[in-house]
Write a protein that holds these residues in place. Structure first.
Motif, PDB file in Angstrom:
ATOM      1  N   ASP A   1     -49.806 -18.062  19.853  1.00  0.00           N
ATOM      2  CA  ASP A   1     -49.851 -19.464  19.411  1.00  0.00           C
ATOM      3  C   ASP A   1     -49.604 -19.437  17.900  1.00  0.00           C
ATOM      4  O   ASP A   1     -49.377 -18.366  17.327  1.00  0.00           O
ATOM      5  CB  ASP A   1     -51.186 -20.126  19.785  1.00  0.00           C
TER       6      ASP A   1
ATOM      7  N   HIS B   1     -48.744 -20.434  28.583  1.00  0.00           N
ATOM      8  CA  HIS B   1     -50.002 -21.131  28.881  1.00  0.00           C
ATOM      9  C   HIS B   1     -50.229 -22.315  27.947  1.00  0.00           C
ATOM     10  O   HIS B   1     -50.925 -23.263  28.282  1.00  0.00           O
ATOM     11  CB  HIS B   1     -51.199 -20.187  28.724  1.00  0.00           C
ATOM     12  N   ASP B   2     -49.658 -22.199  26.751  1.00  0.00           N
ATOM     13  CA  ASP B   2     -49.895 -23.167  25.676  1.00  0.00           C
ATOM     14  C   ASP B   2     -48.640 -23.975  25.377  1.00  0.00           C
ATOM     15  O   ASP B   2     -48.516 -24.563  24.301  1.00  0.00           O
ATOM     16  CB  ASP B   2     -50.239 -22.370  24.404  1.00  0.00           C
ATOM     17  N   ALA B   3     -47.708 -23.992  26.319  1.00  0.00           N
ATOM     18  CA  ALA B   3     -46.357 -24.501  26.050  1.00  0.00           C
ATOM     19  C   ALA B   3     -46.360 -25.912  25.467  1.00  0.00           C
ATOM     20  O   ALA B   3     -45.503 -26.257  24.646  1.00  0.00           O
ATOM     21  CB  ALA B   3     -45.524 -24.459  27.327  1.00  0.00           C
ATOM     22  N   ALA B   4     -47.345 -26.728  25.861  1.00  0.00           N
ATOM     23  CA  ALA B   4     -47.372 -28.111  25.384  1.00  0.00           C
ATOM     24  C   ALA B   4     -47.565 -28.186  23.871  1.00  0.00           C
ATOM     25  O   ALA B   4     -47.237 -29.203  23.251  1.00  0.00           O
ATOM     26  CB  ALA B   4     -48.480 -28.890  26.088  1.00  0.00           C
ATOM     27  N   ALA B   5     -48.092 -27.104  23.270  1.00  0.00           N
ATOM     28  CA  ALA B   5     -48.330 -27.106  21.819  1.00  0.00           C
ATOM     29  C   ALA B   5     -47.040 -26.937  21.019  1.00  0.00           C
ATOM     30  O   ALA B   5     -47.031 -27.097  19.799  1.00  0.00           O
ATOM     31  CB  ALA B   5     -49.316 -25.990  21.458  1.00  0.00           C
TER      32      ALA B   5
ATOM     33  N   ASP C   1     -44.446 -28.418  19.721  1.00  0.00           N
ATOM     34  CA  ASP C   1     -43.720 -29.621  19.307  1.00  0.00           C
ATOM     35  C   ASP C   1     -42.737 -29.242  18.192  1.00  0.00           C
ATOM     36  O   ASP C   1     -42.622 -28.060  17.837  1.00  0.00           O
ATOM     37  CB  ASP C   1     -44.697 -30.721  18.869  1.00  0.00           C
TER      38      ASP C   1
ATOM     39  N   SER D   1     -49.698 -24.616  32.168  1.00  0.00           N
ATOM     40  CA  SER D   1     -48.958 -25.752  31.627  1.00  0.00           C
ATOM     41  C   SER D   1     -47.996 -26.208  32.716  1.00  0.00           C
ATOM     42  O   SER D   1     -47.558 -25.400  33.533  1.00  0.00           O
ATOM     43  CB  SER D   1     -48.140 -25.349  30.402  1.00  0.00           C
ATOM     44  N   PRO D   2     -47.648 -27.513  32.710  1.00  0.00           N
ATOM     45  CA  PRO D   2     -46.676 -27.980  33.708  1.00  0.00           C
ATOM     46  C   PRO D   2     -45.377 -27.168  33.594  1.00  0.00           C
ATOM     47  O   PRO D   2     -44.956 -26.814  32.495  1.00  0.00           O
ATOM     48  CB  PRO D   2     -46.443 -29.441  33.317  1.00  0.00           C
TER      49      PRO D   2
ATOM     50  N   VAL E   1     -42.657 -28.315  31.226  1.00  0.00           N
ATOM     51  CA  VAL E   1     -43.015 -28.106  29.819  1.00  0.00           C
ATOM     52  C   VAL E   1     -42.820 -26.630  29.448  1.00  0.00           C
ATOM     53  O   VAL E   1     -42.308 -26.299  28.373  1.00  0.00           O
ATOM     54  CB  VAL E   1     -44.479 -28.552  29.572  1.00  0.00           C
ATOM     55  N   GLN E   2     -43.203 -25.737  30.347  1.00  0.00           N
ATOM     56  CA  GLN E   2     -42.977 -24.301  30.119  1.00  0.00           C
ATOM     57  C   GLN E   2     -41.494 -24.000  29.950  1.00  0.00           C
ATOM     58  O   GLN E   2     -41.088 -23.246  29.064  1.00  0.00           O
ATOM     59  CB  GLN E   2     -43.500 -23.474  31.295  1.00  0.00           C
TER      60      GLN E   2
ATOM     61  N   ALA F   1     -40.231 -25.190  26.534  1.00  0.00           N
ATOM     62  CA  ALA F   1     -40.714 -24.340  25.435  1.00  0.00           C
ATOM     63  C   ALA F   1     -39.999 -22.993  25.440  1.00  0.00           C
ATOM     64  O   ALA F   1     -39.616 -22.466  24.387  1.00  0.00           O
ATOM     65  CB  ALA F   1     -42.227 -24.142  25.549  1.00  0.00           C
TER      66      ALA F   1
END
Ligand code: ZN
Length: 256
Positions: free
Chosen positions: A37, A63-67, A69, A100-101, A104-105, A108
């Motif tokens: 991250d 796992h954190d793909a939504a982060a 941006d 993560s959806p 979204v993955q 990213a």
């Protein structure tokens, strides 16, 4: 000398200086500290800046793909401007944990692929039960020249597909597990100049340490298994995989 091409120093209990010193005492001359991250990517870059045996990666784990941006992507780009930050990742797709959806993955991962290609950096790929989509995105976005399938756990046919594409495979402690003969069959099909080794510390301790926290020195256990699978001396595995790691990640190793 061995290289641990994938460890997470920020997740280990001991301070990075101590981990590096202990690893060197066990024959591990260089470590790639992998970001998952923004915070751990910054810390990896700082470790690489002050510890010569450490290089870093910068990336956001699936796992954190939504982060990931636009602002986060710009910060990854800034971190990757440093020559000691040698790869984008770890990135990829994880359809096993699905934290993560998937859409979204995929977005990213595609962004990391484009960034690595644009900056001519290596790309560290995490794949769990998503091989077809990983291949499709790498091809669709235009993969960078140096792609590493981290902790490869696929079978022989999957390994051959990675090799045919011109990419690289990284073997971890999982290849030593008693219940993983198909991983050793895959490993046997991978030439040493297309293979690197890793621990994924603090995860994935090799047999017989399975279930306990891992550390970079244990890459030697994986090297011994690779040597047995390939029927060559462990020194040959060490020399060849170190040379491959230096080439793939553009590492400046002590003595160079
Ligand atoms: Zn990892």
């Amino acid at each position: 000398m061995l290289v641990d091409t994938h460890c997470h120093l920020h997740l280990l209990e001991e301070p990075p200086e101590q981990v590096v010193a202990e690893a060197r005492a066990e024959g591990v001359g260089h470590l790639v500290d992998v970001g998952i991250d923004l915070d751990s990517s910054r810390r990896a870059a700082a470790n690489a800046a002050r510890l010569p045996p450490v290089s870093a990666t910068a990336g956001v784990h699936p796992h954190d793909a939504a982060a990931l941006d636009d602002r986060a992507l710009e910060e990854l780009r800034a971190l990757l401007a440093d020559e000691r930050v040698v790869a984008a990742g770890e990135t990829g797709l994880d359809y096993y944990r699905d934290r993560s959806p998937r859409a979204v993955q995929r977005a990213a991962f595609a962004a990391h692929v484009r960034l690595a290609a644009e900056l001519d950096k290596a790309l560290v790929v995490h794949n769990r039960e998503a091989f077809a989509d990983v291949l499709a995105i790498l091809r669709g976005e235009g993969a960078p020249e140096r792609v590493v399938f981290h902790c490869f756990t696929g079978d022989r046919r999957a390994a051959e597909r990675v090799l045919e594409a011109g990419w690289y495979l990284s073997f971890a402690g999982t290849v030593t597990f008693r219940n993983a003969p198909e991983q050793r069959a895959a490993c046997a099909a991978v030439p040493l100049d297309r293979m690197v080794l890793e621990t994924d510390s603090p995860f994935l301790s090799p047999h017989p340490y399975r279930g306990r926290p891992n550390h970079p020195g244990r890459v030697a256990v994986t090297a011994a298994t690779v040597a047995a699978v390939h029927g060559v001396p462990v020194e040959q595995v060490a020399a060849a995989t170190t040379a491959t790691a230096a080439r793939v990640f553009g590492l400046r190793l002590a003595g160079d």
